[in-house]
Design a protein around this motif. Structure first.
Motif, mmCIF file in Angstrom:
data_model
loop_
_atom_site.group_PDB
_atom_site.id
_atom_site.type_symbol
_atom_site.label_atom_id
_atom_site.label_comp_id
_atom_site.label_asym_id
_atom_site.label_seq_id
_atom_site.Cartn_x
_atom_site.Cartn_y
_atom_site.Cartn_z
ATOM 1 N N ARG A 36 19.840 31.548 43.112
ATOM 2 C CA ARG A 36 20.065 30.840 44.369
ATOM 3 C C ARG A 36 19.922 29.330 44.198
ATOM 4 N N GLU A 83 26.596 36.434 49.713
ATOM 5 C CA GLU A 83 25.213 36.433 49.251
ATOM 6 C C GLU A 83 24.619 37.834 49.259
ATOM 7 N N GLN A 103 27.534 39.456 53.280
ATOM 8 C CA GLN A 103 26.164 39.421 52.793
ATOM 9 C C GLN A 103 25.513 40.798 52.788
#
Length: 196
Positions: A36, A83, A103
């Protein structure tokens, strides 16, 4: 009940890459892909390609993506991988063009036969056709085929064949509507699915 003390990997199954490649992927490639603290998409595409993934042009890959075996991943052009999406691809995962995986979506290609004491591994690939949206936290079970233009709604759990342009919701997911043509996907786009 399953006998985990006697379980062994099926002799016919192979992870699809040498032990050296798998070690480098799990120790270096996979952590980098998911990092990240490292922004950017182009280098993530290059990293996946370096480990054998087939990734089309114009793809965007967000931090936190997890891919079990990149050499069993095929992604078309102009796809978005969100993500914390997880491609648990013990068997091949193939996606068409303009697919959005949001996500936390989970694409699972393997499970076990819980009815058998041997707890045998059962694998089946996943195919996602063009212009599909897999919304956040959705789950695709082994063997799922998602037809072009379909929408898999938030946290839906899908198994089997999804009709083209269907809107699937729930657990287990059922068809709740049909996707109509929108300004975002005009039929003038080359190869675009028309759901209107």
């Amino acid at each position: 009940m399953q006998r985990l003390d006697t379980y062994s990997t099926p002799p016919h199954w192979h992870p699809g890459a040498t032990a050296a490649v798998r070690t480098v992927w799990f120790c270096l490639g996979s952590p980098l892909l998911a990092a990240r603290w490292l922004p950017g998409s182009a280098w993530r595409v290059a990293l996946l390609r370096a480990f054998g993934a087939l990734i089309g042009k114009g793809c965007r890959i967000k931090p936190g993506l997890r891919v079990q075996f990149p050499w069993r991943l095929e992604v078309g052009e102009h796809c978005w991988l969100g993500e914390h999406a997880w491609f648990d691809n013990l068997a091949p995962v193939k996606m068409g063009h303009r697919v959005c995986v949001s996500q936390g979506a989970y694409l699972c290609t393997g499970n076990h036969d819980f009815r058998s004491p041997g707890f045998e591994q059962r694998l089946a690939g996943i195919t996602v056709e063009d212009d599909v949206w897999i919304a956040a936290r959705a789950v695709l079970a082994p063997g799922t085929v998602v037809g072009a233009g379909a929408v898999i709604c938030l946290a839906a759990v899908v198994h089997g064949a999804v009709p083209a342009c269907a809107i699937m919701r729930g657990n287990p997911a059922v068809v709740v509507g049909q996707r109509g043509q929108t300004a975002a996907t005009p039929t003038t786009l080359p190869g675009a699915q028309s759901c209107g």
